[in-house]
Design an enzyme around this catalytic site. Sequence first.
Site, PDB file in Angstrom:
ATOM      1  N   GLY A   1     -55.141  16.796  33.686  1.00  0.00           N
ATOM      2  CA  GLY A   1     -53.706  17.208  33.896  1.00  0.00           C
ATOM      3  C   GLY A   1     -52.836  16.735  32.948  1.00  0.00           C
ATOM      4  CB  CYS A   2     -49.549  17.571  31.628  1.00  0.00           C
ATOM      5  SG  CYS A   2     -48.789  18.127  33.017  1.00  0.00           S
ATOM      6  CG  PHE A   3     -47.097  13.821  35.088  1.00  0.00           C
ATOM      7  CD1 PHE A   3     -46.344  13.100  34.237  1.00  0.00           C
ATOM      8  CD2 PHE A   3     -46.792  14.671  36.263  1.00  0.00           C
ATOM      9  CE1 PHE A   3     -44.874  13.161  34.630  1.00  0.00           C
ATOM     10  CE2 PHE A   3     -45.241  14.998  36.204  1.00  0.00           C
ATOM     11  CZ  PHE A   3     -44.428  14.127  35.081  1.00  0.00           C
ATOM     12  CB  ALA A   4     -53.885  13.275  34.993  1.00  0.00           C
TER      13      ALA A   4
ATOM     14  CB  THR B   1     -49.084  11.136  29.934  1.00  0.00           C
ATOM     15  OG1 THR B   1     -48.969  12.348  29.379  1.00  0.00           O
ATOM     16  CG2 THR B   1     -48.078  10.283  29.038  1.00  0.00           C
TER      17      THR B   1
END
Length: 329
Positions: free
Chosen positions: A139-142, A144
């Site tokens: 995932g995107c937040f994950a 980063t």
Amino acid sequence: MNSQQKIRIGIVGSAGYTGGELIRLLIYHPDANIVFAHSESNGGNPISSVHTDLIGETDLLFSNNFSNDIDVLFLCVGHGNARKFLSETNIPQHIRIIDLSQDFRLAANSHFQGRDFIYGLPELQRDKIKIAHNIANAGCFATTIELALLPLANKGLINSEVHVNATTGSTGAGQNPSPTSHYSWRNDNLSAYKIFEHQHLLEIGETLSNSSQENPIINFIPQRGAFSRGIFATSYIKSDLSIEEAYTIYEEFYRSHPFTHVSRNNIDLKLVVNTNKCLLHLVKYQDKLLIISMTDNLLKGASGQAVQNMNIMFDLDEHTGLNLKSSVF
């Protein structure tokens, strides 16, 4: 290389943001051939009628149908819909799948219909991705936040609670309009949401636990920013490391990874937007170590990382089709 030798690709959910980014990357990928880009609502229409940045770039039409004459299928559908699609559609086992939803990221959900999904974070799982048949794209937040913390987890150095504040652009909410993506609400505004309870926390916790055999407490405050794309995150812990020791750990950990870079100068979001990079910068203050991390949520956080995973699976250079440059002016 002719089209028969290229990787034959199908895309499901191709009218959304991640589908559009994937098409944009793959039409210029030297080893890729898009066989179909499926969209239930746009079948028969030019892809450029929805993804207007592709006017003059491709004559492809959205497809009403699926074809099994492909090597890999990208699922760019909403969370929960990848599992639903695979339940309703007969996809032969020889076709590889790269799923951009969260449906198969956690270990408990990674086995489905005889398929085993490998977590698709190349900086952690490159060797497993090389031999994988199915990928659950991180995932995107994950992505980063994990890239900010993995070097410490790998050394067993997360010995306190982790405090994370991360702001994402409006494209992180998807293409369908919502009250919090409406221009008059989003513009000149900032808000926190899913405080301490964001769904990516399970993914982050499992990834760090697998890397360090520890289960750190992560206090995560996600925010909605007044910009279109990108994630800017700050994570800090208590640490006895000097700044030089910390930089040495990070630089050594990412030395062989082409898209994650450690900068000893301060960084800002524009440096990663429209690229597949993650940039990191460290700050030491008293007994605290802070890590600034940033990605483009649609590229390293989604479609770019999916292409990176495909490159690894098919034994291509990770950079192939991803030599993208930011524009900071």
